[in-house]
Design a protein around this motif. Structure first.
Motif, PDB file in Angstrom:
ATOM      1  N   SER A   1       0.826  -1.212   0.000  1.00 29.91           N
ATOM      2  CA  SER A   1       0.000   0.000   0.000  1.00 29.91           C
ATOM      3  C   SER A   1       0.857   1.258   0.000  1.00 29.91           C
ATOM      4  O   SER A   1       0.556   2.228  -0.709  1.00 29.91           O
ATOM      5  CB  SER A   1      -0.929   0.004   1.222  1.00 29.91           C
TER       6      SER A   1
ATOM      7  N   LYS B   1       2.431   1.890  -3.448  1.00 34.01           N
ATOM      8  CA  LYS B   1       1.469   2.485  -4.373  1.00 34.01           C
ATOM      9  C   LYS B   1       1.230   3.950  -4.041  1.00 34.01           C
ATOM     10  O   LYS B   1       1.134   4.791  -4.938  1.00 34.01           O
ATOM     11  CB  LYS B   1       0.163   1.693  -4.325  1.00 34.01           C
TER      12      LYS B   1
ATOM     13  N   ASN C   1       4.191   6.020  -5.270  1.00 29.46           N
ATOM     14  CA  ASN C   1       4.526   5.814  -6.691  1.00 29.46           C
ATOM     15  C   ASN C   1       5.846   5.073  -6.894  1.00 29.46           C
ATOM     16  O   ASN C   1       6.625   5.389  -7.801  1.00 29.46           O
ATOM     17  CB  ASN C   1       4.569   7.172  -7.422  1.00 29.46           C
TER      18      ASN C   1
END
Length: 355
Positions: free
Chosen positions: A266, A269, A272
């Motif tokens: 998580s 993400k 990035n």
């Protein structure tokens, strides 16, 4: 606001042993707090949870846990911030997983209200055992064992769900080198690898001892069918950084769906970081190590949070990894621990306040 109608029978210890504990020199999982939670399953239902003084208890020699291995567990941590508030990190995941593990071993599910209410009451009672300061925590170990007497090969009809707690300091295991398994496997397709079953860990000890004899601390397990694909590292999920790309194996019925692993994914993400969740081959990692593209390997788990791996061995060859100032391992550990200790914004809603 959380409310509960669950009744908890609380029996307080006559005196605390906390004054006899050297909190500056703790060995992980060796010292336990004053109380424990116990809840028995019999007559087809879970009984009233009880918090009582920590101590031994009796089991019949024929208790099925000894003979057929019906035992599952979880690992969690409680943290105290500078305002003396107690926090848990994603406990809903641990609750879901212990019941998923239980289901695979034909153990009855534990009620959600019992789990959270009993655990919160226990943590409030042990508040003084949770020390403030980065790195300090209280390790929380829920587990279930089959207690029915008898050696017939069938699921037990009686169980004991317990929670015990152990004060912990920052977990640091020094330089960690791992051996990629060529022969042994942690789990097979259709088995119990995805569950936190006690037997999974017992089966790891022998091959890990062999690896230690060769100068490694842990094993990176490979798939049972071909031994061509990397799965877990010791008792942790494992990540690889090739160039600036982060790789980790997908979960399946052989790989534990780690809470810390899920949190790293998580965060990657959110920030990035190029991430691929796919099968990672031994050949790919060896080639990346030889070309200099393999920048990092690290494990993720509750006890260590993030454990950098400094080198690995395979087929008699040893490979060293570079020491990076801007490592992903350091980045993820910093982000995770600041959320856990209530020192940073929790965008994901991971913190759970014990009220």
């Amino acid at each position: 606001m959380k409310t509960s109608t669950t009744k908890i029978d609380i029996q307080k210890a006559s005196r605390s042993k906390i004054k006899n504990v050297d909190f500056n020199n703790l060995s992980f999982g060796q010292v336990f707090t004053d109380h424990m939670m116990v809840c028995d399953y019999k007559d087809g239902m879970w009984q009233t949870p009880t918090i009582k003084p920590y101590g031994p208890f009796e089991l019949d020699p024929s208790a099925k846990v000894f003979h057929y291995g019906q035992a599952v567990f979880e690992g969690m941590k409680a943290f105290k911030d500078e305002k003396d508030q107690i926090w848990l990190f994603r406990p809903e995941k641990n609750f879901e997983r212990i019941n998923k593990s239980s289901e695979r071993l034909a153990i009855p599910a534990f009620p959600r209200d019992y789990f959270f209410t009993a655990m919160e009451e226990l943590l409030k009672l042990e508040r003084e055992w949770i020390k403030k300061g980065f790195g300090n925590s209280l390790y929380v170990r829920p587990f279930v064992i089959a207690t029915e007497a008898g050696v017939s090969a069938a699921p037990a009809k009686e169980y004991k769900f317990m929670i015990i707690c152990s004060p912990a300091q920052a977990y640091y295991s020094g330089e960690v080198r791992v051996q990629i398994s060529e022969k042994f496997s942690r789990a097979a397709d259709g088995g119990v690898g995805f569950a936190k079953a006690a037997g999974n860990y017992a089966a790891q000890f022998y091959p890990t001892n062999l690896a230690k004899d060769e100068g490694f601390q842990q094993i990176v397990w490979t798939d049972a069918s071909t031994h061509e694909y990397l799965e877990e590292a010791g008792t942790m999920n494992v990540f690889f950084r090739v160039g600036d790309k982060l790789l980790t194996a997908p979960t399946n019925d052989r790989i534990l769906n780690g809470v810390t692993r899920d949190s790293v994914i998580s965060l990657a993400k959110e920030y990035n970081i190029d991430l691929e969740i796919r099968r990672v081959s031994v050949k790919e990692i060896i080639e990346a190590a030889k070309s200099g593209e393999l920048k990092e390997m690290f494990g993720s788990g509750t006890a260590t949070v993030i454990n950098p791996i400094s080198g690995f061995g395979y087929a008699g060859e040893k490979y060293e990894l570079p020491k990076l100032e801007d490592s992903y391992a350091r980045f993820f550990k910093d982000k995770l621990t600041k959320i856990q200790y209530n020192q940073a914004e929790d965008k994901f809603g991971w913190r759970y306040l014990v009220k």
